[in-house]
Design an enzyme around this catalytic site. Structure first.
Site, mmCIF file in Angstrom:
data_model
loop_
_atom_site.group_PDB
_atom_site.id
_atom_site.type_symbol
_atom_site.label_atom_id
_atom_site.label_comp_id
_atom_site.label_asym_id
_atom_site.label_seq_id
_atom_site.Cartn_x
_atom_site.Cartn_y
_atom_site.Cartn_z
ATOM 1 N N CYS A 147 0.839 -1.198 0.000
ATOM 2 C CA CYS A 147 0.000 0.000 0.000
ATOM 3 C C CYS A 147 0.877 1.251 0.000
ATOM 4 C CB CYS A 147 -0.923 -0.017 1.217
ATOM 5 S SG CYS A 147 -1.968 1.443 1.308
ATOM 6 N N CYS A 195 -0.354 4.093 2.101
ATOM 7 C CA CYS A 195 -0.187 3.917 3.560
ATOM 8 C C CYS A 195 1.265 4.181 3.968
ATOM 9 C CB CYS A 195 -0.512 2.494 4.004
ATOM 10 S SG CYS A 195 -1.894 1.724 3.204
ATOM 11 N N ASP A 196 2.192 3.641 3.195
ATOM 12 C CA ASP A 196 3.588 3.582 3.667
ATOM 13 C C ASP A 196 4.564 4.455 2.891
ATOM 14 O OD1 ASP A 196 2.810 1.687 5.549
ATOM 15 O OD2 ASP A 196 3.004 0.058 4.116
#
Ligand code: NDP
Length: 312
Positions: free
Chosen positions: A134, A137-138
């Site tokens: 992701c 997300c990261d």
């Protein structure tokens, strides 16, 4: 045996929104949260694209808020998994991981999807240490660093483009000699100065002392000009699609060739009367929290109409 009018399986945005609507419609829904309470968004940091949160919201917090909102109207939210279903006769029966059997007049399947991995042992070895599925997300952790995105579809292009805004350099590792993504997405990545597309390339493994420091890759495997080399990177992002969590239902529910639940028409009905689906498990295309929530609401309204027609 316990009898419920509306059983909801799954606790992502689709499941909780279905529980909210079903409880407000007096269906006394019972929701089983599954293995990962809160679903995929609990793996995220900030969610910036869910309407209503002008400053973004922590993914875990958002799921707790959705849970609390459904509970406020009386939804019975339970931890635990449904491990077996029988949709061959009414009322339908489901079995929990504690071995209890429940009869359900209607069922809403909202079990979501999980990101696909290549299946390399190194993906597990470096999980949380340079391997991610992701980018949104990261990606933040890789500012000004070098990363690779695996895949050549719309998701891979979108993630590569997103990462290009943060990182020094983004490689796309694409197994075919072309991208599968839509023309607009292809143009976007081709025009980005810091994205380099490595066509006809596959990943053999990852290396690094403290987290990922590079990938072993092979160009044109099996051809006369095959070349194996090391690609120094700090982050390795998978964007090769999602697997819907539908295996439990396959004996009764019509699935497409990728395993996504097929919907019958305009609403959230499946091929089995009274069994509805919502969220990523029936959405091969959008896979967005807001859309999952919307289809969760639709599924609950469909269940309400179905039950009311039966006089339940
Ligand atoms: P896709 O299935 O479209 O693409 C997956 C990509 O990963 C393909 O390039 C595929 O290669 C590659 N791949 C799959 N398995 C492997 C493997 N084992 N090794 C290496 N590469 C692999 O998935 P997406 O998640 O990109 O998209 C899913 C759906 O969501 C699509 O319909 C897409 O259009 C939609 N979508 C739309 C967006 C938008 O409109 N903004 C954004 C994101 C998704 P190959 O081509 O060789 O099969």
């Amino acid at each position: 045996m316990e009898y419920v009018k509306c059983l909801i399986i799954g606790s992502g945005p689709a499941g909780y929104t279905a529980a909210l609507y079903a409880s407000r419609a007096n269906l006394n829904p019972v929701l089983y949260a599954g293995l990962q309470t809160g679903g995929q968004l609990t793996q995220t940091t900030i969610v910036d694209n869910f309407p209503g949160y002008p400053n973004g919201v922590d993914g875990n917090q958002m799921m707790m808020d959705l849970r609390e909102q459904a509970a406020r109207f009386g939804a019975d939210l339970r931890d635990g998994e449904i491990t077996k279903v029988d949709f061959s006769r009414k009322p339908y029966t489901v079995t929990t991981d504690h071995g209890e059997t429940i009869e359900a007049e209607s069922v809403i399947i909202a079990t979501g999807a999980t990101a696909k991995y290549l299946g390399l042992p190194d993906e597990k070895k470096y999980a949380g240490q340079g391997v991610s599925a992701c980018a949104t997300c990261d990606g933040f952790f890789y500012r000004k660093k070098v990363v690779a995105v695996v895949g050549g579809g719309d998701t891979a292009c979108e993630e590569a483009h997103y990462l290009a805004g943060l990182c020094k350099k983004v490689y796309m590792i694409v197994r075919k000699p072309y991208l599968r993504a839509s023309a607009a997405m292809q143009k976007r990545v081709e025009e980005a100065e810091n994205i380099e597309i490595l066509y006809e390339t596959n990943t053999l493994g990852l290396y690094g002392e403290n987290g990922v420091e590079g990938a072993h890759v092979v160009y044109r495997k099996g051809e006369s000009d095959e070349r194996t080399y090391d690609l120094p990177i700090d982050g390795f992002f998978l964007a090769i699609g999602h697997t819907p969590q539908s295996a439990l239902f396959k004996d009764f529910i019509t699935l497409d060739e990728q395993g996504f639940i097929c919907l019958k028409g305009q609403n959230q009905a499946t091929n089995v009367p009274g069994v509805f689906a919502a969220g990523d498990v029936c959405d091969p295309h959008y896979q967005q929290a807001i859309i999952a929530a919307g289809t969760g609401a639709k599924a609950a309204l469909d269940a309400q109409a179905y039950l009311s027609e039966l006089g339940k």
